[in-house]
Design an enzyme around this catalytic site. Structure first.
Site, PDB file in Angstrom:
ATOM      1  N   LYS A 146      31.432  30.462  67.369  1.00  0.00           N
ATOM      2  CA  LYS A 146      31.387  31.681  68.193  1.00  0.00           C
ATOM      3  C   LYS A 146      31.949  32.826  67.381  1.00  0.00           C
ATOM      4  O   LYS A 146      32.818  32.628  66.530  1.00  0.00           O
ATOM      5  CB  LYS A 146      32.233  31.512  69.457  1.00  0.00           C
ATOM      6  CG  LYS A 146      31.860  32.495  70.553  1.00  0.00           C
ATOM      7  CD  LYS A 146      30.651  31.973  71.286  1.00  0.00           C
ATOM      8  CE  LYS A 146      30.297  32.766  72.502  1.00  0.00           C
ATOM      9  NZ  LYS A 146      29.349  31.998  73.319  1.00  0.00           N
TER      10      LYS A 146
HETATM   11  N1  GLU Z   1      25.896  32.949  73.858  1.00  0.00           N
HETATM   12  C1  GLU Z   1      25.146  31.895  74.453  1.00  0.00           C
HETATM   13  C2  GLU Z   1      26.045  30.763  74.912  1.00  0.00           C
HETATM   14  O1  GLU Z   1      27.229  30.953  75.149  1.00  0.00           O
HETATM   15  C3  GLU Z   1      23.998  31.434  73.573  1.00  0.00           C
HETATM   16  C4  GLU Z   1      24.390  30.965  72.204  1.00  0.00           C
HETATM   17  C5  GLU Z   1      23.212  30.657  71.281  1.00  0.00           C
HETATM   18  O2  GLU Z   1      22.086  30.747  71.697  1.00  0.00           O
HETATM   19  O3  GLU Z   1      23.495  30.327  70.135  1.00  0.00           O
HETATM   20  O4  GLU Z   1      25.601  29.658  75.136  1.00  0.00           O
END
Ligand code: GLU
Length: 409
Positions: free
Chosen positions: A104
């Site tokens: 993240k």
């Molecule tokens: N931000 C989204 C999540 O928390 C998608 C992450 C992604 O597609 O890599 O799942």
């Protein structure tokens, strides 16, 4: 989420799953720890001076594949939150069985005060500084709160300048720029499909079931639209500007394109925290983390809570609500449609091939159904709640991959 506690709360779940699976403590610790954490400074130019922002990329795990996860622009972003969200991505990608690990990113900034040019400056600097740890086979960012398809287009462009053309370096791009038709709606669509499946599983009629949704960003908006398409009755919605409530049901299609809910005319305006407490069959928190906590847990009336957001319920509130009889569908299942969609976009980019939206939706629905059934089977087998079951599945898969790779040697 109580500050500084988010990552610990995820790791409690991992440890608990480790106990059900009889995993050695050291192995559990190894798969719980973040592989790499990078903290960067981002100078943002104003007309009279420079403001220095803090940015992050936490790579939690690559046991099952390249790390994957979004980038968040929000004033509350801190290292603990990014760690928690990165680890949730590891468990989410394992649960839905896509070949990714977890990561993240974030920047501590209020996106509502940024111009488009400033957003571009921030994401380009973020990408430049982190380029050595990113890439289609290393770590693939995506949108999250405060970022969108345009942000990902700038990221892709910066990546292209530094390391050549590789659209698979980021997902959630605009459809006109190597994005996948269906990705934008994927998280909300998945939330709505999981809501319908949960009602059916509990012998509650989908048609006419009442739904309240906190959040009218990318997730909440599409969740509302698809819930309505599936026959549910969305009676309350809210975002940072406040909310609306209509017992007869809100016509989502007619308000879908508003910038925020302050634009919607309604006789019945409610606050965003008030929305959580209204009488509805289903509550979908699809905004910030930690919104259901010890302050409001005894006032929550919905029987089904579907976690559209990441970590919207604190551990204490989760225990209490389940005691009160609520069925809680955890984030790593409920909102996994987004990263599932990212997986489809990434594979299409790698193959330089594109799918029609119908194929995207069909694959998404089918694979979400598989994950849903697997979580329910595991819950029955171990006689546990859905969150515990989801973590048992994910932790089992990640620990297997970790062990088979020989990382213990
Ligand atoms: N931000 C989204 C999540 O928390 C998608 C992450 C992604 O597609 O890599 O799942």
């Amino acid at each position: 989420m109580s500050k500084g506690n988010a990552f610990a709360q995820v790791n409690e779940r991992v440890a608990q799953a480790g106990e059900y699976l009889n995993l050695p403590k050291g192995l559990v610790q190894a798969i719980s720890s973040c592989e790499r954490e990078v903290v960067i400074s981002i100078p943002l130019h104003h007309s009279d001076d420079i403001e220095v922002l803090t940015g992050y990329r936490v790579q939690h795990s690559s046991a099952r594949g390249p790390r994957k996860g979004g980038i968040r622009f929000h004033q509350d972003v801190d290292l603990d939150e990014v760690r928690a969200l990165a680890s949730l991505m590891t468990w989410k990608t394992a649960l839905i069985d896509v070949p990714f690990g977890g990561a993240k990113g974030g920047v501590t900034v209020d996106p509502s005060r940024l111009t488009s040019l400033q957003k571009e400056e921030i994401i380009r600097r973020w990408t430049r500084t982190l380029i050595h740890v990113l890439g289609p086979n290393r770590d693939i960012p995506a949108p999250d709160m405060g970022t969108d398809a345009q942000t990902m287009a700038w990221l892709m462009d910066e990546f292209h300048r530094l390391d050549g053309f590789q659209p698979a370096c980021v997902t959630g791009k605009p459809v006109s720029l190597f994005g996948a038709p269906g990705r934008e709606e994927a998280t909300g669509r998945g939330v709505a499909q999981i809501t319908a499946a949960t009602l059916k599983e509990n012998d509650v009629k989908v048609k006419g079931a009442t739904v309240a949704i906190q959040g009218f960003g990318n997730v909440g908006r599409y969740a509302a639209l698809v819930c309505q398409e599936l026959g549910m009755n969305v009676i309350a919605l809210s975002d940072v500007t406040g909310g609306i409530y209509d017992k007869k049901g809100i016509d989502i299609a007619s308000i879908f394109n508003v910038k925020d809910l302050s634009e919607v005319v309604s006789d019945n305006r409610i606050g965003s925290s008030e929305l959580l407490e209204i009488q509805a069959d289903v509550l979908i928190p699809a905004a910030l983390g930690g919104v259901i906590n010890s302050n409001n847990m005894s006032k929550i009336k919905a029987e089904f809570i579907i976690e559209g957001a990441n970590q919207p319920i604190t551990t204490e509130a989760d225990n209490e609500l389940r005691k009160q009889g609520a069925v809680i569908v955890p984030d790593i299942l409920a909102n996994s449609g987004g990263v599932m969609g990212s997986y489809f976009e990434w594979t299409q980019n790698i193959q330089q091939f594109s799918w029609p939206i119908e194929k995207f939706r069909k694959e998404l629905d089918e694979r979400m159904e598989v994950a849903f059934v697997n979580v329910h089977k595991t819950a029955k087998k171990y006689k546990v709640d859905l969150r515990t079951a989801a973590f048992i599945v994910s932790v089992g898969r990640v620990s297997n991959a970790f062990t088979q790779r020989g990382s213990l040697l």
